[in-house]
Motif scaffolding. Structure first.
Motif, mmCIF file in Angstrom:
data_model
loop_
_atom_site.group_PDB
_atom_site.id
_atom_site.type_symbol
_atom_site.label_atom_id
_atom_site.label_comp_id
_atom_site.label_asym_id
_atom_site.label_seq_id
_atom_site.Cartn_x
_atom_site.Cartn_y
_atom_site.Cartn_z
ATOM 1 N N UNK A 138 0.816 -1.221 0.000
ATOM 2 C CA UNK A 138 0.000 0.000 0.000
ATOM 3 C C UNK A 138 0.848 1.268 0.000
ATOM 4 N N UNK A 139 2.099 1.137 -0.386
ATOM 5 C CA UNK A 139 2.984 2.255 -0.660
ATOM 6 C C UNK A 139 3.799 1.883 -1.886
ATOM 7 N N UNK A 140 4.338 2.890 -2.549
ATOM 8 C CA UNK A 140 5.164 2.671 -3.728
ATOM 9 C C UNK A 140 6.622 2.430 -3.323
ATOM 10 N N UNK A 141 7.434 1.901 -4.233
ATOM 11 C CA UNK A 141 8.830 1.606 -3.889
ATOM 12 C C UNK A 141 9.630 2.805 -3.409
ATOM 13 N N UNK A 142 9.195 4.030 -3.777
ATOM 14 C CA UNK A 142 9.927 5.230 -3.395
ATOM 15 C C UNK A 142 9.398 5.872 -2.115
ATOM 16 N N UNK A 143 8.290 5.380 -1.550
ATOM 17 C CA UNK A 143 7.757 5.955 -0.323
ATOM 18 C C UNK A 143 8.671 5.641 0.863
ATOM 19 N N UNK A 144 8.669 6.543 1.843
ATOM 20 C CA UNK A 144 9.671 6.413 2.906
ATOM 21 C C UNK A 144 9.430 5.225 3.834
ATOM 22 N N UNK A 145 8.208 4.713 3.895
ATOM 23 C CA UNK A 145 8.000 3.496 4.687
ATOM 24 C C UNK A 145 8.860 2.362 4.137
ATOM 25 N N UNK A 146 9.009 2.326 2.810
ATOM 26 C CA UNK A 146 9.782 1.276 2.137
ATOM 27 C C UNK A 146 11.274 1.596 2.178
ATOM 28 N N UNK A 147 11.639 2.817 1.801
ATOM 29 C CA UNK A 147 13.056 3.150 1.648
ATOM 30 C C UNK A 147 13.750 3.477 2.966
ATOM 31 N N UNK A 148 13.123 4.310 3.796
ATOM 32 C CA UNK A 148 13.784 4.795 5.009
ATOM 33 C C UNK A 148 13.605 3.864 6.197
ATOM 34 N N UNK A 189 -3.358 7.588 -12.098
ATOM 35 C CA UNK A 189 -2.077 7.440 -11.402
ATOM 36 C C UNK A 189 -1.695 5.969 -11.301
ATOM 37 N N UNK A 190 -0.520 5.647 -11.832
ATOM 38 C CA UNK A 190 -0.001 4.288 -11.709
ATOM 39 C C UNK A 190 0.613 4.101 -10.318
ATOM 40 N N UNK A 191 0.337 2.969 -9.696
ATOM 41 C CA UNK A 191 0.935 2.644 -8.414
ATOM 42 C C UNK A 191 1.531 1.242 -8.458
ATOM 43 N N UNK A 192 2.688 1.103 -7.827
ATOM 44 C CA UNK A 192 3.330 -0.212 -7.696
ATOM 45 C C UNK A 192 3.243 -0.650 -6.235
ATOM 46 N N UNK A 193 2.022 -0.879 -5.809
ATOM 47 C CA UNK A 193 1.796 -1.231 -4.407
ATOM 48 C C UNK A 193 2.213 -2.662 -4.119
ATOM 49 N N UNK A 194 2.185 -3.507 -5.140
ATOM 50 C CA UNK A 194 2.523 -4.926 -4.986
ATOM 51 C C UNK A 194 3.983 -5.109 -5.383
ATOM 52 N N UNK A 195 4.761 -5.703 -4.487
ATOM 53 C CA UNK A 195 6.211 -5.702 -4.690
ATOM 54 C C UNK A 195 6.853 -7.009 -4.234
ATOM 55 N N UNK A 196 7.984 -7.321 -4.873
ATOM 56 C CA UNK A 196 8.935 -8.326 -4.399
ATOM 57 C C UNK A 196 10.192 -7.588 -3.944
ATOM 58 N N UNK A 197 10.695 -7.955 -2.788
ATOM 59 C CA UNK A 197 11.884 -7.337 -2.214
ATOM 60 C C UNK A 197 12.783 -8.473 -1.734
#
Length: 328
Positions: free
Chosen positions: A201-211, A252-260
């Motif tokens: 529910x956040x994009x790869x660049x949102x701070x929940x993911x990155x920071x 708006x395109x969102x990449x909420x679904x991710x593999x990390x």
């Protein structure tokens, strides 16, 4: 070399039927009228539509592993697995984390029982804010070559109420997950093979993911032995300029679904058993509509957007990992 075809899909409200005897009084009270008209016929149609798509995965051979969310209980997962097993002539098993989310939508991992097993070790972490969040669900997958892949399934708090207003909840989950990952490394070693998958529910660049989760797009930093922090590599950055998203809101395109993935999977060392191969957003023609390739949702019978020919409001994603075969 063994290939592992791993998929993730938010199935969009795969509920049990209205007035189901399998549903708790707590959940009945919270769902209210949300499931009006969601009968056995509608549920069977939803299962059939999902199965038609899943049967196309991996060039018609089906997924090896399939992480899903927005499933209510074991009953609906078993319906889906029965349909998948029949369509693909495979023997699928599953593990599920049934939490206390007030909408009753949980995460599960479906796996090919002929390729993995015999038993998958699981752990759940339940995070409390005012209400219980959906579980973080950890599953240890044992391969035929004797290697272990640690999968952590995620469905982070939604953006309802506003992206910025709800962001602190996702940051809280990211912090908890980061702490949990440290415990995984303590238990499994620094070379643990970890794959995080889910609807964040956040994009790869949102701070929940990155920071906070420390999942970034810098391969050199992830692989570095000079940094104290254990960074993860977010494989979804490559799609940011691809004019496609796993979830589309308006235009708006969102990449909420991710593999990390963890450092070990990104590593080029010969002793690392798993190597990243390919990543893909699954956008079959029937799954999308319009110039923005918006996912064709199924919806619910009591909604004006109900479409019994639809699938989900999210697109599936795929990652392929190569595994070294055991030396005999």
């Amino acid at each position: 070399m063994t290939k592992h075809h791993i998929y993730w899909w938010n199935l969009e409200n795969l509920f049990d039927v209205e007035n189901s005897p399998r549903r708790s009084e707590f959940l009945n009270n919270h769902l209210g009228k949300e499931l009006d008209g969601w009968n056995a016929t509608i549920l069977d149609q939803k299962i059939a539509n999902l199965t038609a798509v899943i049967s196309k995965f991996n060039d018609g051979k089906g997924p090896d592993l399939l992480g899903v969310c927005e499933v209510e209980n074991e009953y609906v997962i078993e319906l889906l697995i029965d349909a998948m097993s029949t369509a693909l002539d495979k023997n699928y098993g599953y593990v599920i984390s049934e939490g206390e989310d007030k909408r009753g939508i949980d995460t599960a991992l479906i796996y090919d029982k002929t390729k993995y097993g015999p038993e998958q070790q699981t752990f759940s972490l339940r995070i409390i804010k005012r209400n219980t969040t959906r579980d973080l669900f950890q599953v240890h997958i044992n391969t035929a070559n004797g290697n272990k892949l640690v999968c952590v399934l995620n469905h982070w708090p939604s953006r309802s109420g506003g992206e910025l207003e709800s962001e602190p909840f996702r940051i809280m989950v990211a912090e908890n997950l980061s702490y949990w990952i440290e415990r995984i490394y303590e238990e499994q070693g620094d070379d643990a093979n970890i794959i995080l998958m889910g609807d964040f529910n956040d994009n790869p660049y949102n701070k929940s993911i990155t920071a906070y989760l420390k999942a970034i797009n810098n391969k050199a930093l992830v692989k570095s032995n000079r940094v104290r922090l254990k960074y993860f590599y977010n494989v979804m950055h490559r799609f940011l300029d691809a004019q496609i998203g796993t979830f589309v809101f308006g235009n708006e395109y969102n990449l909420l679904d991710q593999f990390i993935i963890s450092k070990s999977i990104l590593s080029e060392k010969s002793e690392s058993p798993f190597k990243l191969s390919t990543v893909e957003i699954i956008a079959y023609p029937e799954l999308t509509s319009g110039s923005y390739q918006k996912p064709v949702k199924f919806g619910r019978p009591n909604s004006s957007t109900f479409n019994d020919k639809g699938y989900s409001d999210h697109l599936p994603i795929k990652i392929v990992l190569n595994e070294k075969d055991a030396v005999v």
